[in-house]
Enzyme design. Structure first.
Site, PDB file in Angstrom:
ATOM      1  N   LYS A 155     -88.503 109.280  -4.692  1.00  0.00           N
ATOM      2  CA  LYS A 155     -87.571 110.415  -4.619  1.00  0.00           C
ATOM      3  C   LYS A 155     -86.669 110.440  -5.845  1.00  0.00           C
ATOM      4  O   LYS A 155     -86.487 111.487  -6.461  1.00  0.00           O
ATOM      5  CB  LYS A 155     -86.738 110.328  -3.329  1.00  0.00           C
ATOM      6  CG  LYS A 155     -87.534 110.724  -2.104  1.00  0.00           C
ATOM      7  CD  LYS A 155     -86.849 110.333  -0.801  1.00  0.00           C
ATOM      8  CE  LYS A 155     -87.797 110.546   0.372  1.00  0.00           C
ATOM      9  NZ  LYS A 155     -87.320 110.017   1.634  1.00  0.00           N
ATOM     10  N   ASP A 186     -82.627 116.927   4.322  1.00  0.00           N
ATOM     11  CA  ASP A 186     -83.734 116.499   5.186  1.00  0.00           C
ATOM     12  C   ASP A 186     -83.929 117.502   6.330  1.00  0.00           C
ATOM     13  O   ASP A 186     -84.949 117.475   7.022  1.00  0.00           O
ATOM     14  CB  ASP A 186     -83.427 115.110   5.783  1.00  0.00           C
ATOM     15  CG  ASP A 186     -84.353 114.035   5.252  1.00  0.00           C
ATOM     16  OD1 ASP A 186     -85.403 114.389   4.679  1.00  0.00           O
ATOM     17  OD2 ASP A 186     -84.027 112.851   5.425  1.00  0.00           O
ATOM     18  N   GLN A 239     -82.152 107.483   4.271  1.00  0.00           N
ATOM     19  CA  GLN A 239     -83.537 107.070   4.539  1.00  0.00           C
ATOM     20  C   GLN A 239     -83.649 106.434   5.932  1.00  0.00           C
ATOM     21  O   GLN A 239     -82.913 105.500   6.250  1.00  0.00           O
ATOM     22  CB  GLN A 239     -83.991 106.081   3.447  1.00  0.00           C
ATOM     23  CG  GLN A 239     -85.433 105.657   3.552  1.00  0.00           C
ATOM     24  CD  GLN A 239     -86.406 106.798   3.294  1.00  0.00           C
ATOM     25  OE1 GLN A 239     -86.255 107.597   2.380  1.00  0.00           O
ATOM     26  NE2 GLN A 239     -87.428 106.898   4.134  1.00  0.00           N
TER      27      GLN A 239
END
Ligand code: NAD
Length: 289
Positions: A55, A122, A99
């Site tokens: 990422k 997200d 995460q």
């Protein structure tokens, strides 16, 4: 026998990233600064470390700023929430990603809800889930967004299709179903308690498999000509003791029946990070105006 078209997720993800890079350049011209993505990693999970590394690398490649926050696995929930509060307030941070999975002593739902919904790239915050469900904008989760782009690369208008989503997780199955409903598909969500899954799948023009069970969906389950998007990723023993990656769909069998199939790897996987970058740009544009 004619074989299905292979949907090249890698190439489509490359083109999404190119578009994002152009958007970032335009943003910079108009606003001065660049969008920024903050990624928070708690602990030492090897797979999570790889994802976070990918990422960060791709964030920089499209011209955005990348901020990595690595915390010890023992970090307290309060300290993590404090960091999120700081990132929420920072003007150079357009998007925040924590995460998952988080260590057991931290309440993941509480952490997700602490993220400013405008920065929730997200798309896991209940406000964004609600906006997607009501078809009123919002930041959609990256993997289902990627699946939608892949399906549309084969058939730009999905309206009226019978779509079957296998799996009902909050991060893939449920938002996938909402996005397909917003495209005017007739959507069925199948899950672990679904009766006669092969018969349910058989009526689908579009199958999205997000289960995590290696090669569960057989070619004989598919309607001839169906479009198949395979989200699953499983490591199974391969030739010469080497592990190989497979999806939820028996790929070779599907290739004989379907009209288009995503491979594993090289299908849905590369799309997820590309859509994360797309969401970060979208979030920056919404905040920058
Ligand atoms: P999950 O475990 O949260 O959900 C799995 C879903 O499958 C559940 O809703 C369950 O009801 C359903 N299910 C389980 N057994 C079933 C059965 N026998 N028949 C029908 N349905 C069944 O998983 P998830 O997070 O949604 O991920 C699913 C898969 O997608 C995993 O393999 C994961 O690794 C993969 N994944 C890939 C990406 C990517 O970027 N490519 C992103 C997220 C997840």
């Amino acid at each position: 026998m004619t074989q299905a078209k292979i949907i090249d997720g890698k190439a489509i993800a490359d083109s999404v990233r190119r578009e994002v890079a152009e958007g970032v350049a335009a943003f910079k011209r108009q606003q001065g600064g660049v969008p920024g993505l903050a990624v928070v990693l708690v602990g030492e999970d090897p797979a999570s470390k790889v994802y976070v590394g990918t990422k960060a690398k791709q964030t920089i490649e499209v011209g955005m700023a990348s901020f990595e926050h690595k915390l010890e696995a023992t970090v307290g929930e309060a300290e993590l929430l404090k960091l999120i509060g700081e990132l929420n307030r920072r003007r150079d941070v357009s998007g925040i990603l924590v995460q998952l999975p988080l260590p057991k002593h931290i309440d993941a739902a509480k952490v997700i809800e602490a993220i400013d919904p405008a920065k929730d790239v997200d798309g896991f915050h209940p406000i964004n889930a609600g906006r997607i469900a009501t078809g009123s904008g919002g930041l959609a989760p990256c993997t289902p967004t990627g699946c939608l782009i892949l399906a549309k690369s084969v058939q730009p208008k999905l309206e009226g299709l019978d779509a079957v989503v296998i799996g009902r997780s909050n991060i893939v199955g449920k938002p996938m179903a909402q996005l397909l409903l917003n495209e005017n598909c007739t959507v069925t969500v199948a899950h672990s308690r679904t009766r006669d899954l092969p018969a349910v799948v058989k009526r689908a023009d579009l199958v999205i498999a997000a289960v995590g069970r290696a090669e569960m969906v057989r070619g004989s389950w598919l309607k001839p000509g169906a479009i198949v998007i395979d989200v699953g990723i499983q490591r199974v023993p391969g030739a010469a003791g080497k592990a190989r990656l497979v999806g939820d769909v028996a790929y070779q069998e599907a290739m004989e029946v379907a009209s288009a199939v995503t491979p594993v790897p090289g299908g849905v996987g590369p799309m997820t990070v590309a859509c994360l970058l797309q969401n970060t740009l979208k979030a920056a544009q919404a905040q920058g105006g």
